[in-house]
Design a protein around this motif. Sequence first.
Motif, mmCIF file in Angstrom:
data_model
loop_
_atom_site.group_PDB
_atom_site.id
_atom_site.type_symbol
_atom_site.label_atom_id
_atom_site.label_comp_id
_atom_site.label_asym_id
_atom_site.label_seq_id
_atom_site.Cartn_x
_atom_site.Cartn_y
_atom_site.Cartn_z
ATOM 1 N N VAL A 61 2.802 -5.452 -8.082
ATOM 2 C CA VAL A 61 3.813 -4.841 -7.224
ATOM 3 C C VAL A 61 5.149 -4.997 -7.949
ATOM 4 N N SER A 62 5.916 -3.941 -8.004
ATOM 5 C CA SER A 62 7.217 -4.035 -8.665
ATOM 6 C C SER A 62 8.261 -4.597 -7.708
ATOM 7 N N ALA B 63 12.929 -4.207 -3.918
ATOM 8 C CA ALA B 63 13.392 -5.507 -3.430
ATOM 9 C C ALA B 63 12.422 -6.582 -3.891
ATOM 10 N N GLU B 64 12.946 -7.720 -4.306
ATOM 11 C CA GLU B 64 12.077 -8.815 -4.723
ATOM 12 C C GLU B 64 11.204 -9.307 -3.577
ATOM 13 N N GLU B 65 11.716 -9.231 -2.365
ATOM 14 C CA GLU B 65 10.939 -9.696 -1.218
ATOM 15 C C GLU B 65 9.689 -8.853 -1.016
ATOM 16 N N VAL B 66 9.758 -7.568 -1.337
ATOM 17 C CA VAL B 66 8.581 -6.706 -1.239
ATOM 18 C C VAL B 66 7.514 -7.161 -2.229
ATOM 19 N N GLY C 241 3.865 -8.515 -1.341
ATOM 20 C CA GLY C 241 2.737 -7.809 -1.932
ATOM 21 C C GLY C 241 1.815 -8.727 -2.699
ATOM 22 N N CYS C 242 2.365 -9.715 -3.376
ATOM 23 C CA CYS C 242 1.538 -10.676 -4.103
ATOM 24 C C CYS C 242 0.684 -11.489 -3.135
ATOM 25 N N GLN D 257 -2.979 2.746 0.724
ATOM 26 C CA GLN D 257 -2.245 1.586 1.211
ATOM 27 C C GLN D 257 -2.886 0.285 0.739
ATOM 28 N N ILE D 258 -2.092 -0.753 0.695
ATOM 29 C CA ILE D 258 -2.553 -2.013 0.128
ATOM 30 C C ILE D 258 -3.762 -2.578 0.871
ATOM 31 N N HIS D 259 -3.847 -2.362 2.179
ATOM 32 C CA HIS D 259 -4.959 -2.931 2.931
ATOM 33 C C HIS D 259 -6.292 -2.244 2.626
#
Length: 314
Positions: free
Chosen positions: A115-116, A120-123, A127-128, A89-91
Motif C-alpha cells: 500500500v502506498s 496519507a501514511e495512516e492509510v 492497509g498493512c 477491494q482489499i477485503h
Amino acid sequence: MIEAVMLWNEPNNKSHWDPDLDPDWLLFAEMVKAASSAIRAENARLPQVLGGISPIDPGFIGRMAAQGVLDAVDAVAVHGFPLDWNLWQIHEWPAKIDEIRAVTGLPVWVSEVGVSSFGAEEVQGWGCARTAELLKGRAPRIHWYSLYDLPRGWEATTRHREAEGSSYYRHFHMGLLRQDGTPKVALDAFAKHTPELGLCQWFHFEDHRLDDAVAWMKRLGVTYLRTGLSWADSFRPNALDWFDRQMEALADFDVTVTFCFTPEHRGIAPHHTSPPLVREEFAAFCAEMVRRYAPGAALAAEPGDTRRVLLPSL
C-alpha cells in the motif's frame, strides 16, 4: 540462504513482458521451461516459482498450465495492490487466492503486496495491518512491498508513467521507510506481523541502501526476503562483484531470487520487457546464478524426490 528462485516478474503485465511481441505467451512459456530445466540440472531440489502475476488472472495461470509451464515449477505467485492499482477491494484478498487455487494445485505465494503512502501514511499503516489479517495463514509466503521508498531521482519500472494520473507516482511511496531512511507510520504495523510477513525489496545495481536494509530487516524480525538478480545488469562492468556483495549481505535471510529483465541488446526489441532473441541465453544466466549462489546436487533420478519438498507450507 537461497530458498527459492522465481522465473520472471509479472509476465502478464505489459510493464514486464511485451504482449505485442508475444501475444499468446508462447515465447515466455518456452523461455521459462528452458530456464527451469537448466536450473534443475544445477540444483534439483531448489524450489522454482513462476513469476508473480499482476493482475491476478486465473485465465493466465490456465494458459501457463496448457503450455506446460506449471509442470516445470513448484509454485505460482500473485501480486496485489487493491488500494492503489487494482480494481478490487482489499477485503477480496482471500477470494483472489481462491481463484488461483481453483485452477492449479500448486502452492500460491503472495510475492508482492503493498500500500502506498501517497495519500496519507495512516492509510498505508491501516492497509498493512488489514493485509496481514487477511493473508496470514492463507499463503505460505507473503512478501510486503517494500522496505524503502523508491528514490525520486530513479525511474519506476513501468510503462504508463504520468499517463495515468497518480498511478506512476505511487510507485515512489510504497516503502515502510522514506527515501532518507526515516520510518513511516506503517513500520510499526508491519513489525507486529513478522516473521509471518516477509519483504520484497528490489536492490538496484550497486544500491547504496543494501547494508542499511539488512540492518533494518534484522531489527524488524524479518526472516525471508524476495529480491532480484537482473539478467540485464549482468552485462554491466563488475556485475559479478555486485551480485556477490548483494548475496553475501543477504546470507542470513531465506531469499527468493527473481531472475528477469532482458538486456536491450539480447531482446527481439531493445527493451527489458522483450522476449529474448535466444531463450537458452536466459536459461544460461539462471543456471550460472544458481551454480554460483545455490549449488546443489545434479538432477535426481526420481522426479518425485526433487519437487515441492522444500517449499514452505501452511
